[in-house]
Motif scaffolding. Sequence first.
Motif, PDB file in Angstrom:
ATOM      1  N   TRP A 312       0.691  -1.066  -0.036  1.00  0.00           N
ATOM      2  CA  TRP A 312       0.122   0.281  -0.250  1.00  0.00           C
ATOM      3  C   TRP A 312       0.917   1.054  -0.105  1.00  0.00           C
ATOM      4  N   TYR A 313       2.199   1.110   0.460  1.00  0.00           N
ATOM      5  CA  TYR A 313       3.024   2.218   1.291  1.00  0.00           C
ATOM      6  C   TYR A 313       3.452   2.382  -0.538  1.00  0.00           C
ATOM      7  N   MET A 314       3.307   2.480  -1.445  1.00  0.00           N
ATOM      8  CA  MET A 314       4.014   2.193  -3.128  1.00  0.00           C
ATOM      9  C   MET A 314       2.462   2.568  -3.974  1.00  0.00           C
ATOM     10  N   LEU A 315       2.051   2.508  -3.090  1.00  0.00           N
ATOM     11  CA  LEU A 315       0.956   1.843  -4.098  1.00  0.00           C
ATOM     12  C   LEU A 315       0.353   3.495  -4.745  1.00  0.00           C
ATOM     13  N   PHE A 316       0.304   4.678  -4.275  1.00  0.00           N
ATOM     14  CA  PHE A 316       0.880   5.524  -4.796  1.00  0.00           C
ATOM     15  C   PHE A 316       1.677   5.904  -6.112  1.00  0.00           C
ATOM     16  N   LEU A 317       2.604   5.649  -6.417  1.00  0.00           N
ATOM     17  CA  LEU A 317       3.309   5.501  -7.417  1.00  0.00           C
ATOM     18  C   LEU A 317       3.067   4.539  -8.436  1.00  0.00           C
ATOM     19  N   GLU A 318       2.430   3.796  -8.063  1.00  0.00           N
ATOM     20  CA  GLU A 318       1.865   2.977  -9.354  1.00  0.00           C
ATOM     21  C   GLU A 318       0.849   3.724 -10.065  1.00  0.00           C
ATOM     22  N   GLY A 319      -0.112   4.394  -9.035  1.00  0.00           N
ATOM     23  CA  GLY A 319      -1.458   4.933  -9.471  1.00  0.00           C
ATOM     24  C   GLY A 319      -0.928   6.143  -9.899  1.00  0.00           C
ATOM     25  N   SER A 320      -0.212   7.527  -9.982  1.00  0.00           N
ATOM     26  CA  SER A 320       0.858   7.869 -10.829  1.00  0.00           C
ATOM     27  C   SER A 320       0.462   7.993 -12.566  1.00  0.00           C
ATOM     28  N   LEU A 321       1.603   6.015 -12.470  1.00  0.00           N
ATOM     29  CA  LEU A 321       2.387   5.885 -13.801  1.00  0.00           C
ATOM     30  C   LEU A 321       0.676   5.802 -14.076  1.00  0.00           C
ATOM     31  N   ARG A 322      -0.305   5.695 -14.013  1.00  0.00           N
ATOM     32  CA  ARG A 322      -1.491   4.937 -14.259  1.00  0.00           C
ATOM     33  C   ARG A 322      -2.346   6.175 -15.276  1.00  0.00           C
ATOM     34  N   LEU A 323      -2.186   7.642 -14.011  1.00  0.00           N
ATOM     35  CA  LEU A 323      -2.819   8.270 -14.652  1.00  0.00           C
ATOM     36  C   LEU A 323      -2.472   9.098 -16.161  1.00  0.00           C
ATOM     37  N   MET A 324      -0.769   9.382 -15.647  1.00  0.00           N
ATOM     38  CA  MET A 324      -0.687  10.003 -16.782  1.00  0.00           C
ATOM     39  C   MET A 324      -0.653   9.714 -18.113  1.00  0.00           C
ATOM     40  N   LEU A 338       7.911  12.165 -20.828  1.00  0.00           N
ATOM     41  CA  LEU A 338       6.914  13.143 -19.395  1.00  0.00           C
ATOM     42  C   LEU A 338       5.734  12.042 -18.911  1.00  0.00           C
ATOM     43  N   SER A 339       5.775  10.965 -19.765  1.00  0.00           N
ATOM     44  CA  SER A 339       4.653   9.426 -18.936  1.00  0.00           C
ATOM     45  C   SER A 339       5.422   8.956 -17.932  1.00  0.00           C
ATOM     46  N   VAL A 340       6.784   9.248 -17.884  1.00  0.00           N
ATOM     47  CA  VAL A 340       7.238   8.389 -16.610  1.00  0.00           C
ATOM     48  C   VAL A 340       8.072   9.402 -15.540  1.00  0.00           C
ATOM     49  N   ILE A 341       8.494  10.604 -16.347  1.00  0.00           N
ATOM     50  CA  ILE A 341       9.015  11.695 -14.918  1.00  0.00           C
ATOM     51  C   ILE A 341       7.787  12.034 -14.733  1.00  0.00           C
ATOM     52  N   ILE A 342       7.029  13.043 -14.740  1.00  0.00           N
ATOM     53  CA  ILE A 342       6.192  13.874 -13.991  1.00  0.00           C
ATOM     54  C   ILE A 342       5.888  12.694 -13.416  1.00  0.00           C
ATOM     55  N   PRO A 343       5.420  11.743 -13.573  1.00  0.00           N
ATOM     56  CA  PRO A 343       4.263  10.432 -12.535  1.00  0.00           C
ATOM     57  C   PRO A 343       5.277   9.503 -11.354  1.00  0.00           C
ATOM     58  N   ALA A 344       6.181   9.738 -11.780  1.00  0.00           N
ATOM     59  CA  ALA A 344       7.466   9.794 -11.006  1.00  0.00           C
ATOM     60  C   ALA A 344       8.325  10.030 -10.078  1.00  0.00           C
ATOM     61  N   ILE A 345       8.605  10.995 -10.756  1.00  0.00           N
ATOM     62  CA  ILE A 345       9.561  12.016 -10.032  1.00  0.00           C
ATOM     63  C   ILE A 345       9.092  13.468  -9.890  1.00  0.00           C
ATOM     64  N   VAL A 346       8.200  13.886 -10.797  1.00  0.00           N
ATOM     65  CA  VAL A 346       8.165  15.278 -10.231  1.00  0.00           C
ATOM     66  C   VAL A 346       6.811  15.606  -9.258  1.00  0.00           C
ATOM     67  N   VAL A 347       5.806  14.484  -9.049  1.00  0.00           N
ATOM     68  CA  VAL A 347       4.438  14.620  -8.187  1.00  0.00           C
ATOM     69  C   VAL A 347       5.269  13.594  -7.066  1.00  0.00           C
ATOM     70  N   PRO A 348       5.733  12.612  -6.930  1.00  0.00           N
ATOM     71  CA  PRO A 348       6.503  12.131  -5.483  1.00  0.00           C
ATOM     72  C   PRO A 348       7.161  13.179  -5.202  1.00  0.00           C
ATOM     73  N   GLY A 349       7.940  14.090  -5.812  1.00  0.00           N
ATOM     74  CA  GLY A 349       8.607  15.086  -5.264  1.00  0.00           C
ATOM     75  C   GLY A 349       8.571  16.578  -4.654  1.00  0.00           C
ATOM     76  N   LEU A 350       7.821  16.551  -5.275  1.00  0.00           N
ATOM     77  CA  LEU A 350       7.189  17.837  -5.020  1.00  0.00           C
ATOM     78  C   LEU A 350       6.033  17.388  -3.238  1.00  0.00           C
ATOM     79  N   LEU A 351       5.347  15.907  -3.529  1.00  0.00           N
ATOM     80  CA  LEU A 351       4.566  16.257  -2.092  1.00  0.00           C
ATOM     81  C   LEU A 351       5.612  15.685  -1.391  1.00  0.00           C
ATOM     82  N   PHE A 352       6.797  14.802  -1.428  1.00  0.00           N
ATOM     83  CA  PHE A 352       7.876  14.879  -0.182  1.00  0.00           C
ATOM     84  C   PHE A 352       8.206  15.996   0.266  1.00  0.00           C
ATOM     85  N   THR A 353       8.306  16.795  -0.650  1.00  0.00           N
ATOM     86  CA  THR A 353       9.274  18.561  -0.967  1.00  0.00           C
ATOM     87  C   THR A 353       8.651  18.923   0.362  1.00  0.00           C
TER      88      THR A 353
END
Length: 588
Positions: A312-324, A338-353
């Motif tokens: 469950w704690y890694m499922l947010f990353l899976e969901g981000s990839l599926r939405l892009m 961008l289909s990988v960079i934005i959901p897997a790097i940019v979005v988690p980076g913004l949230l955790f930062t």
Amino acid sequence: MSTSSHGQTGYIPSKPVTATADYLDNRVGVAKAVKFISRKVFPEHWSFLLGEIAMWSFVVLIITGIFLTMFFEPSMAHTTYPEDALPASMAGVAMSEAYASTLNMSFNVKGGLLMRQIHHWAALLFMAGIVVHMFRIFFTGAFRKPREMNWLIGFVMLLLGLAAGLTGYSLPDDVLSGNGLRITDGVVKSIPVIGSYASFAIFGGEFPGTDIIARFFTLHILLIPGLLIALVSVHLLLMVVHKHTQYPGLGRTDHNVVGYPAFPLYVAKMAGFFFIVFGFLAIMGATISINPVWNYGPYDPSPVSAGAQPDWYMLFLEGSLRLMPGWEWVVGGFSVPLSVIIPAIVVPGLLFTLLGAYPFIEAAATKDQREHHVLDRPRNVPVRTGLGVAIITTFVVLVLAGSNDLIATHFDLAINDITWFFRVAIFVLPVLAFVVTKRTALALQRRDRELALHGHETGRIVQLPNGAFMEVHKPLTPEERWILVAHEPRRPMEIEPATDRNGVERRGYRTDALRQRLSRFFYEDRVEPLTPAELAAVHHLADEVEGDDGPRKPIHGGSIGVEMEVSQGHHDDGTGRRSTSVATLTKR
């Protein structure tokens, strides 16, 4: 045992115990440390146990992990599973030694499957404990000075927990863990310019290589646990140094701690809670199956089916990839997916930062340099509470999006419609959650204000001497009133003009203006706390209150006697409105 002159018995330690204690005290000063820690006061509140859930889950992880390490073979070398070994479905199947040792541990080692399942459930509970504990700290403001460093330590532990989950989940080398590694490889390769080189370095060649299991094993059992143990130790040490936070209440201030000493009461509670957590995990491990790798088979890149979700704690990353959407740019001959960079790097980076930097962002909006040991009620900080709920909403949407295939199969819905719904929801729902939470917190503040002014509504109506009817209000206890009014006003920051008296532009004005805008975002919408004057105006026990019918008189309604306390003035509820104080009737 010995008996005193008063008939009481006391414990006299044996000579080896006293000799050992004296030896340690003379060489490392253990007596001072024990005295300091044993006298440490801990407040009593159930939410403080959330951090202990994470801590004891980590202890269970270490204990079960030591057992599993003795039987696991961290090798990707090819082997064939024995014909005469369980499970029968794997007999004679070609696989890696890592997968074969996982099967052997599960079916042929006594207690092996139980330990595997306890270990996995403990990992899930460990991450849940960290997340809930951090949000308890976030919503109550426990990260404020002097605990900013402890917040960052907890934040790093959260990231290390994610890394421990990724490395541990990948070790069995089954189909699900192999697909997770394939996603990891794709994320690494999406990095422009250096992606392919980084993938080769991590996997020791073309994916999947032959080294990744051994490397993850080293990270999982040595480096990450070592860092976690060190950070947990520092985290607990800073908690002792800074003293424990406490919820607002009568007699609780930033200069004291109201609670119980660590020894013997709190130590006994902690020990008991460890056995509760361990027993709970043991029951789950014994009765609830998790990660049955024999159902999936050894890793093969071809079979991928619905229901292939990570923990469950890694499922947010899976969901981000599926939405892009499948967007891709080509810049200077380099492909930028961008289909990988934005959901897997940019979005988690913004949230955790945002989560890691939040204590410093709020401090910049307040310029508050004081120490805080009394916690906030979440309703008294509506913007912070709204932001926390918005972040939670974002993660929930991403987790649900990571399960879009299961939602489609279970509810007979079109997966494209589900995906588009979550694509819209990821932008709309967090904003909506912030606005609703903020307005709800402000409404609760207004309710608290009215409650502190007039007391509890009882539903009993009495008739006044002049013929008017009024409801009897039950007065608050001192403890109730303290909680409602004992918080400081938070107002937007005031700054000096842009120019001085000579018309020269003031140095630092732009920075101050930026902080002022940030401060207005946090505190422009607010409800002012009650002042002592307002409380005195409503709750004073004046001998007489002059009205149309003269002095205050006893009034009887039903079987109880009441007295009328009336404030003839007005008060401001902090929203710019003027409201007349309603007469309060209190029990005699």
